[in-house]
Design a protein around this motif. Structure first.
Motif, PDB file in Angstrom:
ATOM      1  N   LYS A 165     -13.771   0.290  -3.262  1.00  0.00           N
ATOM      2  CA  LYS A 165     -12.457   0.496  -3.901  1.00  0.00           C
ATOM      3  C   LYS A 165     -11.360  -0.592  -3.378  1.00  0.00           C
ATOM      4  N   ALA A 166     -11.049  -0.170  -2.019  1.00  0.00           N
ATOM      5  CA  ALA A 166     -10.200  -0.310  -1.119  1.00  0.00           C
ATOM      6  C   ALA A 166     -10.142  -1.691  -1.212  1.00  0.00           C
ATOM      7  N   ALA A 167     -10.712  -3.056  -1.023  1.00  0.00           N
ATOM      8  CA  ALA A 167     -11.274  -4.144  -1.602  1.00  0.00           C
ATOM      9  C   ALA A 167     -10.821  -4.498  -2.827  1.00  0.00           C
ATOM     10  N   THR A 168     -11.482  -4.043  -4.167  1.00  0.00           N
ATOM     11  CA  THR A 168     -10.780  -4.265  -5.094  1.00  0.00           C
ATOM     12  C   THR A 168      -9.688  -4.051  -5.143  1.00  0.00           C
ATOM     13  N   TRP A 169      -8.156  -3.273  -4.353  1.00  0.00           N
ATOM     14  CA  TRP A 169      -7.211  -2.601  -4.199  1.00  0.00           C
ATOM     15  C   TRP A 169      -6.132  -4.334  -3.534  1.00  0.00           C
ATOM     16  N   ARG A 183      -5.893  -7.704  -5.537  1.00  0.00           N
ATOM     17  CA  ARG A 183      -5.272  -7.332  -6.833  1.00  0.00           C
ATOM     18  C   ARG A 183      -3.693  -7.691  -6.162  1.00  0.00           C
ATOM     19  N   HIS A 184      -3.188  -7.307  -4.892  1.00  0.00           N
ATOM     20  CA  HIS A 184      -2.388  -7.376  -4.779  1.00  0.00           C
ATOM     21  C   HIS A 184      -2.257  -8.464  -3.419  1.00  0.00           C
ATOM     22  N   LEU A 185      -3.232  -8.734  -2.707  1.00  0.00           N
ATOM     23  CA  LEU A 185      -3.404 -10.527  -1.557  1.00  0.00           C
ATOM     24  C   LEU A 185      -4.191 -11.323  -1.890  1.00  0.00           C
ATOM     25  N   PRO A 186      -3.875 -12.107  -1.460  1.00  0.00           N
ATOM     26  CA  PRO A 186      -4.076 -13.555  -1.743  1.00  0.00           C
ATOM     27  C   PRO A 186      -5.700 -13.269  -1.210  1.00  0.00           C
ATOM     28  N   ALA A 187      -5.798 -14.461  -1.928  1.00  0.00           N
ATOM     29  CA  ALA A 187      -7.766 -14.020  -1.787  1.00  0.00           C
ATOM     30  C   ALA A 187      -7.776 -13.658  -0.149  1.00  0.00           C
ATOM     31  N   ALA A 188      -8.199 -14.786   0.472  1.00  0.00           N
ATOM     32  CA  ALA A 188      -7.929 -14.774   1.821  1.00  0.00           C
ATOM     33  C   ALA A 188      -8.161 -13.830   3.025  1.00  0.00           C
ATOM     34  N   THR A 189      -7.164 -13.054   2.378  1.00  0.00           N
ATOM     35  CA  THR A 189      -6.158 -11.971   3.015  1.00  0.00           C
ATOM     36  C   THR A 189      -6.824 -10.969   2.895  1.00  0.00           C
ATOM     37  N   ALA A 190      -7.052 -11.005   1.273  1.00  0.00           N
ATOM     38  CA  ALA A 190      -8.177  -9.588   1.324  1.00  0.00           C
ATOM     39  C   ALA A 190      -9.170  -9.832   1.701  1.00  0.00           C
ATOM     40  N   HIS A 191      -9.565 -10.650   1.440  1.00  0.00           N
ATOM     41  CA  HIS A 191     -11.296 -10.464   2.034  1.00  0.00           C
ATOM     42  C   HIS A 191     -10.990 -10.111   3.984  1.00  0.00           C
ATOM     43  N   ARG A 192     -10.138 -10.785   4.375  1.00  0.00           N
ATOM     44  CA  ARG A 192     -10.101 -10.693   5.847  1.00  0.00           C
ATOM     45  C   ARG A 192     -10.092  -9.794   6.168  1.00  0.00           C
TER      46      ARG A 192
END
Length: 499
Positions: free
Chosen positions: A222-226, A229-238
């Motif tokens: 759930k945290a990664a999904t959030w 949704r709110h950040l660029p893909a690379a930033t969210a992945h990191r």
């Protein structure tokens, strides 16, 4: 035909080999490299195993590559999606153009006078011989024997009228709908198979000799999904990756430091899914401590749900013999079966079974020692990739490939042709197994694998942060490494450039 020469030769086009290709071409673009793959397609484990329900046993934010975000919905992902991810990664970065398929390495011989490896390969179905030479050999073949899994002999098996199959050799045509299925085993493969088979089988029984630690984990993070949704893909992945690395390290340290509390938490999680009067101590109370063997994860409690729904059950007993219509246990109970799945473990194989020699002397892998869990004592210009047993394989595979690239760049800057780890034998005592696990598949194969010493840098540390600083950011030159321009006679002082 003359041997083709490459700067770096990578063995294996699975998860580790594809990652190696990315780092080699991005960090050392001037070097030539090829990846030799014994099978007809890339993917390693994820193209070999096709049994129902196959999935990752680590979250995909750490099991995926650091350089290519995982964007699928599930964090604990199906095997088919992982294979697609590997194919897409290889194609996106052009790594697939460097892969040579149906080329099985059978021997590699190092020559100090020539400062290169001579690698013998069998190609194609006719096993025609081919030879390569390379300045550096990087073994990314993992440690599974792809020829077949561990299949113990069961008394009376010839009397059984049903079908017996090992998960590693799963036939695509098998129909288990409406069948009575017995899965022998209690490891990651078994707990994956049982709920997948139970979806259409008449009933599935997991037959285990002894229990394993099994706990539930959400299939979707759930945290990664959030974050996605709110950040660029690379930033969210990191960020998702960093969060999961921290959680994995915390729970491992917690399990080892407070095992009784950890056991109570696992039991509490199991009770959320199973009836209060379930025989937990019989079926879910292992005799070993947490993380003496790998913890089994079941996404969204699918195994427990199948048991609660009556589609699956666990029997803890030993096999007396196969009979015509099933399996007779030592207790006298007979488990009826139309299909028996022997999830009895895997066979391990070091270095893909290739024979290694140095200046004409065969290498006895079982008597060798690892340097930082990456190189071998007294073996020049060779690295191998082994991941973590207490976390995602890829976390360490990334660090090992980065270290290899840093080592090669250091050698280029100083004009070195050779690097070899050396130390006195006494400094390695007491020796420890490379894979310090009590799982049966590990214990059966310990003699085939290198050992590790008790202290750094001869220790394979199961700690991402220590490896992050030691392999990615720490100095490459070390007192245990001998660099030289050509032959051993011109070797430099430990950790220093040759004169």
């Amino acid at each position: 035909m003359a041997a083709e020469h490459l700067d770096v030769l990578v063995i294996g086009a699975g998860l580790s080999g594809i990652g190696a290709g990315y780092y080699l071409q991005s960090r050392l673009p001037g070097k030539s490299y090829a990846i030799l793959e014994s099978r007809a397609e890339l993917g390693g484990t994820w193209s070999l195993f096709r049994y129902p329900g196959i999935r990752s046993d680590s979250d995909m934010y750490t099991f995926g590559y650091s350089f290519r975000p995982w964007t699928a919905d599930k964090s604990i992902s199906d095997g088919g999606l992982i294979l697609d991810y590997l194919r897409e990664t290889a194609a996106e970065f052009g790594i697939d153009r460097h892969i040579r398929y149906r080329q099985r390495v059978i021997a590699a011989a190092w020559s100090s006078s020539e400062a290169k490896w001579r690698v013998d390969v069998e190609t194609g179905e006719n096993r025609e011989r081919r030879q390569y030479t390379c300045g550096f050999l990087y073994v990314c073949s993992g440690y599974y024997d792809y020829a077949g899994g561990h299949a113990p002999e069961f008394p009376g098996r010839e009397n059984f009228r049903g079908v017996v199959v090992h998960p590693q050799d799963w036939p695509g045509s098998i129909d288990y709908a409406g069948q009575r299925v017995v899965v022998i085993g209690s490891g990651a493969t078994a707990v994956t198979l049982v709920p997948a088979l139970a979806a259409s089988a008449a009933h599935v029984t997991m037959l285990q000799r002894s229990p394993t630690y099994v706990t539930s984990l959400p299939a979707r993070d759930k945290a990664a999904t959030w974050l996605r949704r709110h950040l660029p893909a690379a930033t969210a992945h990191r960020l998702a990756r960093a969060k999961n690395i921290a959680l994995t390290m915390f729970f491992f340290a917690f399990a080892r430091g407070a095992p009784e509390t950890f056991k109570r938490l696992i039991r509490h999680a199991q009770k959320k899914f199973l009836p209060a009067d379930y025989a937990f101590d019989t079926h879910f109370r292992p005799s070993y401590e947490p993380w003496d063997q790998r913890l089994c994860l079941v996404p969204d409690g699918d195994l427990f749900k199948a048991i609660r729904a009556g589609r699956a059950s666990i029997v803890t007993d030993r096999i007396d013999a196969f009979v015509e219509d099933g399996i007779r246990l030592q207790s006298g109970q007979v488990l009826p079966a139309d299909l028996v799945v022997t999830a009895t473990g895997l066979k391990l194989q070091a270095f893909g079974g290739a024979r290694i020699s140095v200046d004409g002397r065969p290498l006895e892998l079982g008597r060798s020692h690892t340097y930082k869990g990456v190189m071998l004592r007294d073996v020049p210009n060779l690295a191998f990739c082994v991941g973590y047993t207490n976390a995602s394989w890829t976390l360490r595979a990334d660090l090992v490939s980065q270290f290899v690239c840093r080592l090669l760049a250091h050698m280029d800057r100083h004009g070195h042709a050779q690097v070899v780890p050396r130390t006195e034998a006494a400094s390695l005592e007491p020796s420890l197994p490379l894979l310090n696990f009590t799982s049966g598949y590990v214990l059966r194969s310990l003699a085939q694998f290198p050992q590790q010493g008790a202290r750094a840098p001869w220790r394979l540390r199961q700690n991402y942060l220590l490896d992050l600083f030691g392999l990615k950011f720490g100095p490459v030159a070390h007192s245990a490494l001998r660099f030289s321009r050509s032959t051993p006679e011109t070797a430099a002082e430990p950790g220093k450039a040759a004169a």
